[in-house]
Design a protein around this motif. Sequence first.
Motif, PDB file in Angstrom:
ATOM      1  N   TYR A 256     -62.959 -65.778  -3.875  1.00  0.00           N
ATOM      2  CA  TYR A 256     -61.740 -66.421  -3.391  1.00  0.00           C
ATOM      3  C   TYR A 256     -61.443 -66.025  -1.952  1.00  0.00           C
ATOM      4  CZ  TYR A 256     -60.501 -67.861  -8.162  1.00  0.00           C
ATOM      5  OH  TYR A 256     -60.483 -68.441  -9.397  1.00  0.00           O
ATOM      6  N   ILE A 257     -61.562 -64.731  -1.671  1.00  0.00           N
ATOM      7  CA  ILE A 257     -61.283 -64.254  -0.314  1.00  0.00           C
ATOM      8  C   ILE A 257     -62.190 -64.954   0.679  1.00  0.00           C
ATOM      9  CG2 ILE A 257     -61.315 -62.251   1.222  1.00  0.00           C
ATOM     10  CD1 ILE A 257     -60.646 -60.518  -1.199  1.00  0.00           C
ATOM     11  N   ASP A 258     -63.467 -65.054   0.329  1.00  0.00           N
ATOM     12  CA  ASP A 258     -64.437 -65.638   1.250  1.00  0.00           C
ATOM     13  C   ASP A 258     -64.177 -67.116   1.511  1.00  0.00           C
ATOM     14  OD1 ASP A 258     -67.410 -65.623   2.464  1.00  0.00           O
ATOM     15  OD2 ASP A 258     -67.163 -67.385   1.193  1.00  0.00           O
ATOM     16  N   THR A 259     -64.123 -67.906   0.445  1.00  0.00           N
ATOM     17  CA  THR A 259     -64.106 -69.356   0.618  1.00  0.00           C
ATOM     18  C   THR A 259     -62.699 -69.934   0.692  1.00  0.00           C
ATOM     19  OG1 THR A 259     -66.207 -69.490  -0.572  1.00  0.00           O
ATOM     20  CG2 THR A 259     -64.989 -71.544  -0.279  1.00  0.00           C
ATOM     21  N   LEU A 260     -61.844 -69.573  -0.264  1.00  0.00           N
ATOM     22  CA  LEU A 260     -60.511 -70.176  -0.278  1.00  0.00           C
ATOM     23  C   LEU A 260     -59.663 -69.692   0.894  1.00  0.00           C
ATOM     24  CD1 LEU A 260     -59.601 -70.237  -4.073  1.00  0.00           C
ATOM     25  CD2 LEU A 260     -60.786 -71.945  -2.697  1.00  0.00           C
ATOM     26  N   PHE A 261     -59.928 -68.488   1.381  1.00  0.00           N
ATOM     27  CA  PHE A 261     -59.157 -67.964   2.512  1.00  0.00           C
ATOM     28  C   PHE A 261     -59.873 -68.202   3.845  1.00  0.00           C
ATOM     29  CE2 PHE A 261     -57.014 -64.549  -0.346  1.00  0.00           C
ATOM     30  CZ  PHE A 261     -56.289 -65.553  -0.971  1.00  0.00           C
ATOM     31  N   VAL A 262     -61.031 -67.557   4.026  1.00  0.00           N
ATOM     32  CA  VAL A 262     -61.669 -67.557   5.337  1.00  0.00           C
ATOM     33  C   VAL A 262     -62.302 -68.911   5.668  1.00  0.00           C
ATOM     34  CG1 VAL A 262     -63.264 -66.345   6.859  1.00  0.00           C
ATOM     35  CG2 VAL A 262     -62.086 -65.091   5.051  1.00  0.00           C
ATOM     36  N   CYS A 263     -63.064 -69.489   4.740  1.00  0.00           N
ATOM     37  CA  CYS A 263     -63.667 -70.798   5.005  1.00  0.00           C
ATOM     38  C   CYS A 263     -62.601 -71.877   5.189  1.00  0.00           C
ATOM     39  CB  CYS A 263     -64.611 -71.197   3.866  1.00  0.00           C
ATOM     40  SG  CYS A 263     -66.193 -70.356   3.902  1.00  0.00           S
ATOM     41  N   SER A 264     -61.562 -71.822   4.371  1.00  0.00           N
ATOM     42  CA  SER A 264     -60.472 -72.800   4.523  1.00  0.00           C
ATOM     43  C   SER A 264     -59.802 -72.651   5.879  1.00  0.00           C
ATOM     44  CB  SER A 264     -59.442 -72.634   3.409  1.00  0.00           C
ATOM     45  OG  SER A 264     -60.002 -72.959   2.150  1.00  0.00           O
ATOM     46  N   ALA A 265     -59.649 -71.407   6.329  1.00  0.00           N
ATOM     47  CA  ALA A 265     -59.049 -71.170   7.645  1.00  0.00           C
ATOM     48  C   ALA A 265     -59.855 -71.868   8.730  1.00  0.00           C
ATOM     49  CB  ALA A 265     -58.967 -69.670   7.922  1.00  0.00           C
ATOM     50  N   THR A 266     -61.179 -71.721   8.676  1.00  0.00           N
ATOM     51  CA  THR A 266     -62.032 -72.380   9.668  1.00  0.00           C
ATOM     52  C   THR A 266     -61.956 -73.896   9.544  1.00  0.00           C
ATOM     53  OG1 THR A 266     -63.570 -70.517   9.655  1.00  0.00           O
ATOM     54  CG2 THR A 266     -64.391 -72.601  10.514  1.00  0.00           C
ATOM     55  N   GLY A 267     -62.058 -74.398   8.333  1.00  0.00           N
ATOM     56  CA  GLY A 267     -62.008 -75.840   8.127  1.00  0.00           C
ATOM     57  C   GLY A 267     -60.713 -76.458   8.598  1.00  0.00           C
TER      58      GLY A 267
END
Length: 522
Positions: free
Chosen positions: A296-307
């Motif tokens: 969750y930390i990786d994708t829902l937080f950091v990847c979403s931030a970039t997207g």
Amino acid sequence: MEGFITQASNFVWSPALVALCLLGGLWFSVRGRFLQLRLIGEMIRLLFQKKVGEVGISSFQALTMTLAGRVGTGNIAGVATAICFGGPGALFWMWVVAFLGASSAFVESTLGQVFKVNIDGEYRGGPAYYIEKGLHSKPFAVLFAVVTVLAAGFLCPGVQGNSITSAFTHAFGLNTAVTTVFVISLLCFIIFGGITRIAQFTVVVVPFMAQIYIVAALIIVGVNIDKFPAMLQLVFSSAFGVNSMFGAMLGTAVTWGVKRGLYSNEAGQGTGPHASSAAAVSHPAKQGLVQAFSVYIDTLFVCSATGFMILLTGCYNVIGPNGQTIVNNLPGVEVGPAYTQAAVETLMPGWGSPFVALALFFFAFTTIVAYYYQAETNIVYLFRGSKRGAAIFVLRVIFLVGTAYSSMKSADLAWAMGDIGIGMMAWVNFIAILLLQGIAFKCLRDYEEQKHLGLDPTFDPAKLGITNAEYWTESQRETNTILEKSSGVDNRVLSTLQEKRELEAAKKGKRTGLFIDNDGDD
């Protein structure tokens, strides 16, 4: 050579692997009764538990080591690549992979804990160990170990190094050779220091870099909040092929979303169990739940931030499946970290590009360190005695030379090589965890039963019918010896730690009927 590597990457990442990742994660979610939602509070609580004993590292250190591998170039350059070749809808499929992948991460990390071993005062584990001990297949285990050494020791680090040099060239105008020398010098200091130094490094860097990056993303979202609803609509309509502009990209949106989502969060590919096995916990399910949250930390937080930054600012291009340009907002800009740098520049003109370059450095560098640890763990598995030290030294040299070489080559070649490595590991590991999933879910049931009794769960493999869990069996034997010498409860000999738990439960009025004393009476 580049054409051959690209074809090999497309072969490894066939629709079959995409389906395996999605359907496998869905099955684990159903069998675990969507543990990634039910137990999210427990996941957060377990993050800060102290380690058990003197050996190993804490759950939080293991989490940060795993995040060091998960949070990397994929969170910045990978998201940009997914949007470029899969359209905005690829971001949605990255979310899907994260949600389903959390259950996959639980399974593989729990298995890593069950079958970990103590070698030279350090806990080691991972797919090679649980394949050999759980599936009783030495050749299959050796296959994974060899694939991982090849992938983590040679194919994948170049993606991270290449992105660092690209971002620093774009931000500061530095020659790639200068940046490469700096990265390799720092790597030498870290990888020759062992797992403790790796843990100490990541426990400081990973939370810092993630928090600062997400804060910057939130500021950009706040500045562009009026565009947020339209952006979400674009993501969802593109994800299902109903958007008129991206209607022909449904297949590519799924493929690129899954490919880059898995590259980013690594759920199910077998990298996470290497670090999670090093944690000193009282029950394997504890670390399994912690690692599920890391996805969750990786994708829902950091990847979403970039997207969100890229889509809200319009700093992206989209290339269709036939090579046609559908969106050309950044003419002449190469896909990769430059998209994110352009997005942050809209908020901090003159500062955005250096900020992303520094964030990418921390993201990518810690991932390189994590790759080394994964490769070393499998070298330790493959070699014994005096050959082990020599093999580790050779790995270090090849790792450093390979990272330096790839850092100065083309981005397309580096990404294709990385995709081959990730894909090969995913194929082997996903098959293994599908075959071994029953053990992981036994552990989950045992953990939840003990929590229901109000106990701090501990693990007894014999009680669950799990064999070859040597570390836990030996730990259980030592615990039993201590109990036999110190318990003195009604002159009974508490032959297992589970009996001790049942006695405690009975005192609380929560008798389960499983306790048997030395006279054989219920």
